[in-house]
Motif scaffolding. Sequence first.
Motif, PDB file in Angstrom:
ATOM      1  N   ARG A  67      -0.591  -4.935  -8.929  1.00 32.71           N
ATOM      2  CA  ARG A  67      -1.339  -5.038 -10.407  1.00 32.71           C
ATOM      3  C   ARG A  67      -0.850  -7.001 -10.769  1.00 32.71           C
ATOM      4  O   ARG A  67      -1.309  -6.299 -12.448  1.00 32.71           O
ATOM      5  N   VAL A  68       0.494  -7.285 -10.947  1.00 35.18           N
ATOM      6  CA  VAL A  68       1.316  -8.352 -10.835  1.00 35.18           C
ATOM      7  C   VAL A  68       0.537  -9.777 -10.635  1.00 35.18           C
ATOM      8  O   VAL A  68       0.343 -10.671 -11.241  1.00 35.18           O
ATOM      9  N   VAL A  69       0.766  -9.300  -9.248  1.00 37.65           N
ATOM     10  CA  VAL A  69       0.090 -11.026  -8.770  1.00 37.65           C
ATOM     11  C   VAL A  69      -0.643 -10.441  -7.647  1.00 37.65           C
ATOM     12  O   VAL A  69      -0.233  -9.677  -6.448  1.00 37.65           O
ATOM     13  N   GLU A  70      -1.940 -10.336  -7.529  1.00 39.64           N
ATOM     14  CA  GLU A  70      -3.330 -10.269  -7.100  1.00 39.64           C
ATOM     15  C   GLU A  70      -2.792 -10.710  -5.450  1.00 39.64           C
ATOM     16  O   GLU A  70      -2.756 -11.485  -5.024  1.00 39.64           O
ATOM     17  N   PRO A  71      -3.081  -9.102  -4.552  1.00 40.39           N
ATOM     18  CA  PRO A  71      -2.696  -9.461  -3.227  1.00 40.39           C
ATOM     19  C   PRO A  71      -3.780 -10.650  -2.514  1.00 40.39           C
ATOM     20  O   PRO A  71      -3.088 -11.417  -1.971  1.00 40.39           O
ATOM     21  N   MET A  72      -4.791 -11.496  -3.200  1.00 41.88           N
ATOM     22  CA  MET A  72      -5.755 -12.195  -2.564  1.00 41.88           C
ATOM     23  C   MET A  72      -5.139 -13.644  -2.585  1.00 41.88           C
ATOM     24  O   MET A  72      -5.579 -14.799  -1.465  1.00 41.88           O
ATOM     25  N   TYR A  84      -3.033 -16.451   4.569  1.00 43.27           N
ATOM     26  CA  TYR A  84      -3.140 -16.507   5.708  1.00 43.27           C
ATOM     27  C   TYR A  84      -4.089 -16.810   6.223  1.00 43.27           C
ATOM     28  O   TYR A  84      -3.511 -17.268   7.695  1.00 43.27           O
ATOM     29  N   SER A  85      -5.260 -16.697   5.044  1.00 46.77           N
ATOM     30  CA  SER A  85      -6.738 -17.234   5.921  1.00 46.77           C
ATOM     31  C   SER A  85      -7.066 -18.708   5.840  1.00 46.77           C
ATOM     32  O   SER A  85      -6.953 -19.045   7.362  1.00 46.77           O
ATOM     33  N   GLU A  86      -5.707 -18.865   5.470  1.00 39.77           N
ATOM     34  CA  GLU A  86      -5.417 -20.730   5.200  1.00 39.77           C
ATOM     35  C   GLU A  86      -4.621 -21.204   6.595  1.00 39.77           C
ATOM     36  O   GLU A  86      -5.042 -22.053   7.336  1.00 39.77           O
ATOM     37  N   LEU A  87      -3.958 -20.225   6.728  1.00 40.37           N
ATOM     38  CA  LEU A  87      -3.165 -20.897   8.599  1.00 40.37           C
ATOM     39  C   LEU A  87      -3.537 -20.321   8.867  1.00 40.37           C
ATOM     40  O   LEU A  87      -3.597 -21.175  10.368  1.00 40.37           O
ATOM     41  N   TYR A  88      -4.357 -19.000   9.210  1.00 40.25           N
ATOM     42  CA  TYR A  88      -5.181 -18.693  10.701  1.00 40.25           C
ATOM     43  C   TYR A  88      -6.580 -20.178  11.016  1.00 40.25           C
ATOM     44  O   TYR A  88      -6.440 -20.747  11.875  1.00 40.25           O
ATOM     45  N   ARG A  89      -7.012 -20.468   9.385  1.00 37.16           N
ATOM     46  CA  ARG A  89      -7.825 -21.585   9.807  1.00 37.16           C
ATOM     47  C   ARG A  89      -6.896 -22.945  10.423  1.00 37.16           C
ATOM     48  O   ARG A  89      -8.133 -23.845  10.811  1.00 37.16           O
ATOM     49  N   HIS A  90      -6.173 -22.599  10.200  1.00 35.20           N
ATOM     50  CA  HIS A  90      -5.474 -24.398  10.478  1.00 35.20           C
ATOM     51  C   HIS A  90      -4.452 -24.302  11.900  1.00 35.20           C
ATOM     52  O   HIS A  90      -3.852 -24.610  12.496  1.00 35.20           O
ATOM     53  N   ASP A  91      -4.169 -22.659  12.051  1.00 34.14           N
ATOM     54  CA  ASP A  91      -3.943 -22.743  14.019  1.00 34.14           C
ATOM     55  C   ASP A  91      -2.750 -22.537  13.409  1.00 34.14           C
ATOM     56  O   ASP A  91      -1.689 -23.579  14.830  1.00 34.14           O
ATOM     57  N   VAL A  92      -1.861 -21.709  12.517  1.00 36.04           N
ATOM     58  CA  VAL A  92      -0.854 -21.468  11.977  1.00 36.04           C
ATOM     59  C   VAL A  92      -0.302 -19.920  12.938  1.00 36.04           C
ATOM     60  O   VAL A  92      -0.870 -18.979  12.444  1.00 36.04           O
ATOM     61  N   HIS A  93       0.606 -20.047  13.552  1.00 31.72           N
ATOM     62  CA  HIS A  93       1.401 -18.400  13.393  1.00 31.72           C
ATOM     63  C   HIS A  93       1.203 -18.106  12.333  1.00 31.72           C
ATOM     64  O   HIS A  93       1.820 -18.143  11.209  1.00 31.72           O
ATOM     65  N   GLY A  94       0.294 -16.768  11.984  1.00 33.68           N
ATOM     66  CA  GLY A  94       0.982 -16.303  10.442  1.00 33.68           C
ATOM     67  C   GLY A  94       1.097 -14.718  10.545  1.00 33.68           C
ATOM     68  O   GLY A  94       0.165 -14.500  11.978  1.00 33.68           O
ATOM     69  N   SER A  95       1.393 -13.359  10.158  1.00 29.96           N
ATOM     70  CA  SER A  95       1.477 -12.687   9.883  1.00 29.96           C
ATOM     71  C   SER A  95       1.140 -11.586   8.531  1.00 29.96           C
ATOM     72  O   SER A  95       2.723 -12.152   7.614  1.00 29.96           O
ATOM     73  N   LEU A  96       0.401 -10.596   8.673  1.00 31.47           N
ATOM     74  CA  LEU A  96       0.090 -10.451   6.834  1.00 31.47           C
ATOM     75  C   LEU A  96       0.734  -8.616   7.379  1.00 31.47           C
ATOM     76  O   LEU A  96      -0.291  -7.823   8.423  1.00 31.47           O
ATOM     77  N   PHE A  97       1.631  -8.138   6.092  1.00 30.99           N
ATOM     78  CA  PHE A  97       2.131  -6.366   6.063  1.00 30.99           C
ATOM     79  C   PHE A  97       1.072  -6.098   5.038  1.00 30.99           C
ATOM     80  O   PHE A  97       1.879  -6.808   3.733  1.00 30.99           O
ATOM     81  N   VAL A  98       0.370  -5.495   4.813  1.00 33.87           N
ATOM     82  CA  VAL A  98      -0.313  -5.131   3.131  1.00 33.87           C
ATOM     83  C   VAL A  98      -0.177  -3.302   3.981  1.00 33.87           C
ATOM     84  O   VAL A  98      -0.567  -2.867   4.433  1.00 33.87           O
ATOM     85  N   TYR A  99       1.601  -2.489   2.813  1.00 35.08           N
ATOM     86  CA  TYR A  99       1.359  -2.076   2.698  1.00 35.08           C
ATOM     87  C   TYR A  99       0.692  -1.112   1.195  1.00 35.08           C
ATOM     88  O   TYR A  99      -0.175  -1.653   0.612  1.00 35.08           O
TER      89      TYR A  99
END
Length: 275
Positions: free
Chosen positions: A219-224, A230-245
């Motif tokens: 609630r301090v820094v919104e997860p978005m 991550y979405s922009e990395l994916y859109r530009h074909d950059v390897h990325g991993s997203l872990f949401v706990y």
Amino acid sequence: MKKNLKTLFALLLMVLAVVPALAQRHFSMDIWQAKAPYKNAHADTARIHVYLPDSKKATGRAVVICPGGGYEHLAMQHEGYDWAPFFNNMGIAAIVLQYRMPDGNPKVPVSDAEEAIRTVRRNAKQWHIDADDLGIMGFSAGGHLASTIATQAKPDARPNFQILFYPVITMLEGYCHQGSRENLLGKNAHKKEEQKYCSDLQVTRVTPPACILLSDDDRVVEPMNGVNYYSELYRHDVHGSLFVYPSGGHGWGMKPSFKYHVEMLLDLKAWLESF
């Protein structure tokens, strides 16, 4: 009694033998040998705290760590120093950056982070580091700084990979972290300046691979912030991993009290070993 004293004495000798070795692997230095560029109100000094693994275990990989603190202070312990053993045990050098506060001038911390990368590369041979296997890691506002370097730095200061914990990414009104935004850009920032420091808007095909870790209930820094990056990395074909706990809020860093602490370390270790 004598046996106990002998045991204690032996343990003391072992400790004394280890201390010099530890001292040799850990040292601190100012990154600006001359006067630092750009001024801030704090008149603080940019330093790096270097933790090198045993030379026999060194893989050549290194990570520059940027603690968070809303561009107002630095959480040097659980988002900085406490990470050294984790990386050193993997044979990775950990370099904790004590960057200067911006006080409304983003060039202050950005120049510090860029110079930290250059400093590590200049000393790569001496520190048993591969200059082409150098990452940057940041937490919260430190994650914003790390992502800014990853997306905007020139090749000599651009990292080879990035690790972002619950990062501040955007500077646009709506879901930015207001405190970080005002401390970085000032209260009357122009729209062009805001957009320049929105890391999701700066992603290109040459942006280095990224690992992003955050909590769903932050609630301090919104997860978005992290999700959009991550979405922009994916859109530009950059390897990325997203872990949401599922939970944990904000600012857990290396704190063992974080419910998913063990899982997080395993996720990060697996990602580091994937390339």
